[in-house]
Scaffold this active site. Sequence first.
Site, mmCIF file in Angstrom:
data_model
loop_
_atom_site.group_PDB
_atom_site.id
_atom_site.type_symbol
_atom_site.label_atom_id
_atom_site.label_comp_id
_atom_site.label_asym_id
_atom_site.label_seq_id
_atom_site.Cartn_x
_atom_site.Cartn_y
_atom_site.Cartn_z
ATOM 1 C CE LYS A 170 -1.902 3.093 2.086
ATOM 2 N NZ LYS A 170 -1.713 4.548 1.770
ATOM 3 C CD GLU A 245 13.025 3.342 10.549
ATOM 4 O OE1 GLU A 245 13.327 4.370 11.175
ATOM 5 O OE2 GLU A 245 13.480 2.211 10.809
ATOM 6 C CB CYS A 279 12.426 9.587 9.169
ATOM 7 S SG CYS A 279 12.988 8.306 8.130
ATOM 8 C CD GLU A 378 9.454 12.960 11.951
ATOM 9 O OE1 GLU A 378 8.409 12.316 11.990
ATOM 10 O OE2 GLU A 378 10.536 12.502 11.526
HETATM 11 C C1 UN1 Z 1 13.815 8.388 5.392
HETATM 12 O O1 UN1 Z 1 13.800 9.604 5.461
HETATM 13 O O2 UN1 Z 1 12.818 7.723 5.760
HETATM 14 O O3 UN1 Z 1 19.720 8.401 5.176
HETATM 15 C C2 UN1 Z 1 14.904 7.598 4.794
HETATM 16 C C3 UN1 Z 1 18.969 9.014 4.432
HETATM 17 C C4 UN1 Z 1 18.326 8.297 3.267
HETATM 18 C C5 UN1 Z 1 17.093 7.583 3.691
HETATM 19 C C6 UN1 Z 1 16.146 8.370 4.517
HETATM 20 N N1 UN1 Z 1 19.257 7.367 2.702
HETATM 21 O O4 UN1 Z 1 18.683 10.164 4.613
#
Ligand code: UN1
Length: 489
Positions: A170, A245, A279, A378
């Site tokens: 999804k 995550e 993230c 965040e």
């Molecule tokens: C994310 O923002 O969920 O390390 C992943 C990084 C990227 C991946 C980010 N390779 O910023």
Amino acid sequence: MNFIGGKWVPARRGRTMEDRNPADADDLLGEVARSDAGDVADAVEAAQAAYAEWFATPMPKRGDIIRRVGHLLEEQKDDVAAFMTREMGKTLKEARGDVQEGIDFAHYMSGQSRSPIGDTIPSELPRKLSMTMRHPIGIVGLITPWNFPIAIPTWKAWPALLAGNCVVLKAAEDTPLCAQKLVELCAEAGLPAGVLNLVQGTGEEAGAALVSHPDVRAISFTGSLETGKIIAAECGRQMKRYSMELGSKNVTIVMPDADIDLAVEGIAWGAFATSGQRCTATSRVVNLHPDFADALVAKVKTYKVGPGSDESVDLAPLINRTQRDRVLEYIRVGQEDDGARILTGGEPLSDGVLAKGNYIAPTVFTDATPTMRIAQEEIFGPVTAVIPVGNLDEAIAAANSTTYGLSASIYTNDMTAAMRAVTELEFGIVYVNAPTIGAEVQMPFGGMKSTGNGFREAGPHAMDEFSETKAVSIDFSHQLQKAQFRPGE
Ligand code: UN1
């Protein structure tokens, strides 16, 4: 369209949702299926029908298909990246990086398909061989975000498929067509019908139906903490596996001895790449360097803001209006409720071509304290907060003072400071003299505390998330042997 059992089909009830360019609200990319529980049930049924044959397919053969998808992505990298920029907004350079991450991981995982997947372990009994092997979980649901529309689906799909699971994906409702492209390439590479199904739609409808479907034995989710808690609760109720995550509040510590130009360059990149919508974004800077804040502001003021399709742009739009407004609200909270000071940025941008997109000027706060909302929650936008502290102990305490723990870094040439940061920071990813973003696929990716629930994506153990460990013992002594007993007992 949805992809179910190897066929492109509309949502059963014919409903659709719009997919628009974040840099240009007039640019409609398409109408995409808006699915509900009925569509999810069809996809799960198709996955079940394909399972026995996929289970019986040797892992290196599964790996061959993933390698072929990697090659197809390589051939079409620039086109897929340009499409990603149009659908999701990030700059072309970053979109190419996103596709490259999917390519790298395809090659990495196809290599793992011929690597050891278990241990042989000595038995205490004679003529008994003990070992471990992996068993797929069954049907797994993947729920992916819009910020890495190719990379993150591949982080989940390659190990899930390699382990022998059948998948229902999804995709994020803001980036359904990138997911569609990926699924098309998987089919072109020879992935059998029903092994990977795609159900488009919203989290509340399609996502929730996938999570609650009793035959889906695991959910892998990347997204917000708030949604993660809802998914975890439902999975807990049904005793199914879930890997999360979630959000983070990443941090870089700048020590007084840091190479200041390097620190500024790295932090500007960490905070404002993908407009802070990672993230791993550097949304806090714990600072001990007297020149740092001014130098960061000077750098950020050179940034060109505009559509990601313009190769000279540094800062592209945010994903949608709602997210733009959410970030603006955080900027208000930072100034008015928290009482931090804005050094640059802080406002929406809408001159000329920017009027059609969701733009915010890159924003730097200073005089933040570790407990302020802008230093705890965040934001997922082009905003970073500088938190001044007096010494390394305070810096590490401030860095660790959030509920999250994905990525942290320190700029210093002092080995003790670097080693203390590496040892004491409560983050799943730690960098020295490098930004918080930019993880490589052969390294484990995941966070401590509320960022996740202990799984790591990518890296050498990527398949752990999507497989069970089976302990196998083969007794060839032709007698009943009892472990833990004395001979004759
Ligand atoms: C994310 O923002 O969920 O390390 C992943 C990084 C990227 C991946 C980010 N390779 O910023």
